[in-house]
Scaffold this active site. Sequence first.
Site, PDB file in Angstrom:
ATOM      1  N   GLU A   1      44.054  70.893  67.100  1.00  0.00           N
ATOM      2  CA  GLU A   1      45.213  71.353  66.319  1.00  0.00           C
ATOM      3  C   GLU A   1      44.686  71.594  64.915  1.00  0.00           C
ATOM      4  O   GLU A   1      44.356  70.649  64.196  1.00  0.00           O
ATOM      5  CB  GLU A   1      46.329  70.315  66.339  1.00  0.00           C
ATOM      6  CG  GLU A   1      47.669  70.875  65.883  1.00  0.00           C
ATOM      7  CD  GLU A   1      47.922  70.686  64.403  1.00  0.00           C
ATOM      8  OE1 GLU A   1      47.884  71.703  63.662  1.00  0.00           O
ATOM      9  OE2 GLU A   1      48.157  69.557  63.965  1.00  0.00           O
ATOM     10  N   LEU A   2      44.612  72.874  64.527  1.00  0.00           N
ATOM     11  CA  LEU A   2      43.838  73.245  63.348  1.00  0.00           C
ATOM     12  C   LEU A   2      44.712  73.855  62.260  1.00  0.00           C
ATOM     13  O   LEU A   2      45.909  73.628  62.212  1.00  0.00           O
ATOM     14  CB  LEU A   2      42.714  74.195  63.775  1.00  0.00           C
ATOM     15  CG  LEU A   2      41.830  73.668  64.915  1.00  0.00           C
ATOM     16  CD1 LEU A   2      40.811  74.711  65.346  1.00  0.00           C
ATOM     17  CD2 LEU A   2      41.138  72.369  64.516  1.00  0.00           C
TER      18      LEU A   2
ATOM     19  N   GLY B   1      42.726  68.840  62.305  1.00  0.00           N
ATOM     20  CA  GLY B   1      42.025  69.036  61.043  1.00  0.00           C
ATOM     21  C   GLY B   1      41.835  70.508  60.743  1.00  0.00           C
ATOM     22  O   GLY B   1      42.574  71.366  61.239  1.00  0.00           O
ATOM     23  N   SER B   2      40.826  70.803  59.967  1.00  0.00           N
ATOM     24  CA  SER B   2      40.586  72.174  59.534  1.00  0.00           C
ATOM     25  C   SER B   2      39.997  73.009  60.670  1.00  0.00           C
ATOM     26  O   SER B   2      39.358  72.495  61.592  1.00  0.00           O
ATOM     27  CB  SER B   2      39.626  72.191  58.342  1.00  0.00           C
ATOM     28  OG  SER B   2      38.313  71.856  58.758  1.00  0.00           O
TER      29      SER B   2
ATOM     30  N   SER C   1      37.879  59.705  56.467  1.00  0.00           N
ATOM     31  CA  SER C   1      37.243  58.796  55.508  1.00  0.00           C
ATOM     32  C   SER C   1      38.060  58.641  54.232  1.00  0.00           C
ATOM     33  O   SER C   1      37.999  57.603  53.569  1.00  0.00           O
ATOM     34  CB  SER C   1      35.848  59.313  55.153  1.00  0.00           C
ATOM     35  OG  SER C   1      35.006  59.277  56.288  1.00  0.00           O
TER      36      SER C   1
ATOM     37  N   TRP D   1      43.591  63.856  57.326  1.00  0.00           N
ATOM     38  CA  TRP D   1      43.937  62.922  56.254  1.00  0.00           C
ATOM     39  C   TRP D   1      45.373  63.035  55.772  1.00  0.00           C
ATOM     40  O   TRP D   1      45.876  62.169  55.079  1.00  0.00           O
ATOM     41  CB  TRP D   1      42.994  63.105  55.059  1.00  0.00           C
ATOM     42  CG  TRP D   1      42.822  64.507  54.553  1.00  0.00           C
ATOM     43  CD1 TRP D   1      41.767  65.345  54.791  1.00  0.00           C
ATOM     44  CD2 TRP D   1      43.733  65.264  53.734  1.00  0.00           C
ATOM     45  NE1 TRP D   1      41.959  66.565  54.170  1.00  0.00           N
ATOM     46  CE2 TRP D   1      43.153  66.535  53.507  1.00  0.00           C
ATOM     47  CE3 TRP D   1      44.975  64.981  53.139  1.00  0.00           C
ATOM     48  CZ2 TRP D   1      43.777  67.524  52.740  1.00  0.00           C
ATOM     49  CZ3 TRP D   1      45.602  65.964  52.382  1.00  0.00           C
ATOM     50  CH2 TRP D   1      44.998  67.206  52.191  1.00  0.00           C
ATOM     51  N   ASN D   2      46.083  64.113  56.135  1.00  0.00           N
ATOM     52  CA  ASN D   2      47.418  64.308  55.555  1.00  0.00           C
ATOM     53  C   ASN D   2      48.494  63.441  56.204  1.00  0.00           C
ATOM     54  O   ASN D   2      49.429  63.001  55.542  1.00  0.00           O
ATOM     55  CB  ASN D   2      47.813  65.793  55.595  1.00  0.00           C
ATOM     56  CG  ASN D   2      47.785  66.378  56.991  1.00  0.00           C
ATOM     57  OD1 ASN D   2      47.091  65.898  57.880  1.00  0.00           O
ATOM     58  ND2 ASN D   2      48.534  67.447  57.193  1.00  0.00           N
TER      59      ASN D   2
ATOM     60  N   GLU E   1      44.321  79.420  54.144  1.00  0.00           N
ATOM     61  CA  GLU E   1      45.208  78.259  54.059  1.00  0.00           C
ATOM     62  C   GLU E   1      45.114  77.641  52.668  1.00  0.00           C
ATOM     63  O   GLU E   1      44.031  77.314  52.192  1.00  0.00           O
ATOM     64  CB  GLU E   1      44.837  77.223  55.127  1.00  0.00           C
ATOM     65  CG  GLU E   1      45.845  76.108  55.242  1.00  0.00           C
ATOM     66  CD  GLU E   1      45.584  75.184  56.419  1.00  0.00           C
ATOM     67  OE1 GLU E   1      46.546  74.607  56.953  1.00  0.00           O
ATOM     68  OE2 GLU E   1      44.405  75.043  56.801  1.00  0.00           O
TER      69      GLU E   1
ATOM     70  N   CYS F   1      50.206  71.331  57.889  1.00  0.00           N
ATOM     71  CA  CYS F   1      49.661  72.540  58.513  1.00  0.00           C
ATOM     72  C   CYS F   1      50.743  73.523  58.934  1.00  0.00           C
ATOM     73  O   CYS F   1      50.473  74.714  59.111  1.00  0.00           O
ATOM     74  CB  CYS F   1      48.783  72.173  59.703  1.00  0.00           C
ATOM     75  SG  CYS F   1      49.614  71.153  60.929  1.00  0.00           S
TER      76      CYS F   1
ATOM     77  N   LYS G   1      38.686  57.883  65.265  1.00  0.00           N
ATOM     78  CA  LYS G   1      38.017  57.955  63.961  1.00  0.00           C
ATOM     79  C   LYS G   1      39.001  58.494  62.942  1.00  0.00           C
ATOM     80  O   LYS G   1      39.304  59.689  62.931  1.00  0.00           O
ATOM     81  CB  LYS G   1      36.780  58.844  63.999  1.00  0.00           C
ATOM     82  CG  LYS G   1      35.911  58.687  62.745  1.00  0.00           C
ATOM     83  CD  LYS G   1      34.789  59.702  62.673  1.00  0.00           C
ATOM     84  CE  LYS G   1      35.170  60.907  61.864  1.00  0.00           C
ATOM     85  NZ  LYS G   1      35.435  60.599  60.431  1.00  0.00           N
ATOM     86  N   PRO G   2      39.514  57.631  62.074  1.00  0.00           N
ATOM     87  CA  PRO G   2      40.407  58.118  61.024  1.00  0.00           C
ATOM     88  C   PRO G   2      39.620  58.867  59.960  1.00  0.00           C
ATOM     89  O   PRO G   2      38.389  58.728  59.863  1.00  0.00           O
ATOM     90  CB  PRO G   2      41.028  56.838  60.461  1.00  0.00           C
ATOM     91  CG  PRO G   2      40.009  55.779  60.727  1.00  0.00           C
ATOM     92  CD  PRO G   2      39.333  56.173  62.016  1.00  0.00           C
TER      93      PRO G   2
END
Length: 490
Positions: free
Chosen positions: A258-259, A236-237, A186, A159-160, A393, A292, A183-184
């Site tokens: 990529e986390l 994402g996370s 939400s 989302w960032n 994080e 990140c 899938k973007p």
Amino acid sequence: MSMMKESRDGLDHYRMFIHGEWVESSSGTTIEVENPTNEELLYTVPNGNQEDARKALESAASVQKPWAAMPAVQRGEILARFADKIRENRVALARILTLEMGKTLSLALGEVDVAADFINFPAQAARRIEGDLLPSDSPSEHIWIHKVPYGVTVGIAAWNFPFALSCRKIGPALTTGNVMVVKPPSVTPVAVLELGRLAKEAGIPDGVLNIVTGGGSTMGEELVTNKLTRLVTMTGSTATGQDIFRKAADNLTAVRLELGGKAPFILLEDGDVDKAVEAATVSRHLNSGQVCTCPERFYIHEKVYDEFLEKYTAAVSKLVIGDPMKEGTDIGPKVNAYETEQLAKIVDKAVAQGAKVITGGKRPQGAEFEKGHWYEPTILTECHNGMEVMRDEVFGVVSPIMKISSFEQALELANDSDYGLAAFLFTHDMRLIQRAVLDLEFGEIYVNRPMGEQRQGFHNGHKLSGTGGEDGKYGMDNYLEKKTFYVNFS
């Protein structure tokens, strides 16, 4: 022809993009998207489910072979037009990003520019997809290594930077002959949905790019576990990435992740303090600290510690918090209430564990901050590696600082982490820089500069920060499988 959006109760309602058409969810339910600056509702989007995911995957599968059969240079030409369309809509797209995510308009404009480049770079490299011809141990024989697309791929964005991260995946996937269902997130889906309109205008064939919205436990799970999916690429996370990795295992679906990160910022005694302060101020506070690769923990040599702290505190105090649409704003709101609450909790816990608040540590005061998700830029001293603020994080404008006495200590502390995405090092000692090349356990290291990767580089994490990587020729290669031919011509 179906419409991308319509007005419902004063809000723009967007539809999903499947096989070149704008469609509602099978469930008929919607997801609300709010403005983090004032908590007002902005948009609604379909709350897609497993059935919608299957439709999108089937659409993609139906057109993958003819898309892959098209000469790569022709695919590249179509994608170059797609990048042009993004640039033509730069301001409108940036405004949507600012409204739904809270980032400053200047940063949103930059995100759109980067997104176009993420499409254009692989498009321009379409002629440079290479295999290998190797000598055989047998007479009258060649060994060919031929690279082919995986087929149906799924792109899941964080989302960032939802727009840029989606394009980071779309560009190399489509250039190399794959098709993709995106899938973007939400919480920030709308700018990504606009890509469907631009793809249509650019001439991307129906089904080659589908964009669907919905929850991770329904829509997302079906996209990951469906047998049609041959590769999943997700930003994402770490927790979400681990879940995807497990769920993709049954079909042995390829996974690129990529986390999360916990980037150390190391300033040694010979480092340029002013340059370090400038880099830290920009890198830690960009996008309200929701990056990140942001520096998340600071290791400052004792001989320059006081100077750095004084200058960094002065620089941070000058940052302007406020309406992200206004020129001159440096820090907008956090993306939502949950993220803001988590940030406050980790700061409060650090203080309880002995950290000292130098500046910030609370919600800003004033009428403009009564609504929205705000948190002041915060500097913490007297920190140590046992604190959660130094290990987990944070993803916000918090700078925990620790004093060090040597490069060896900094190296040990930096590597004492489950994460390995990015790191920062400020020194002019080439011997130490060379040691860092070998010994720092991170995939992306910034030496004497702020963060910010480039398209021709390679963005990848080590340890729990991911697997696979993106950008440049190595990133494109992640979207290609290898076939080996033993060709005997005797």
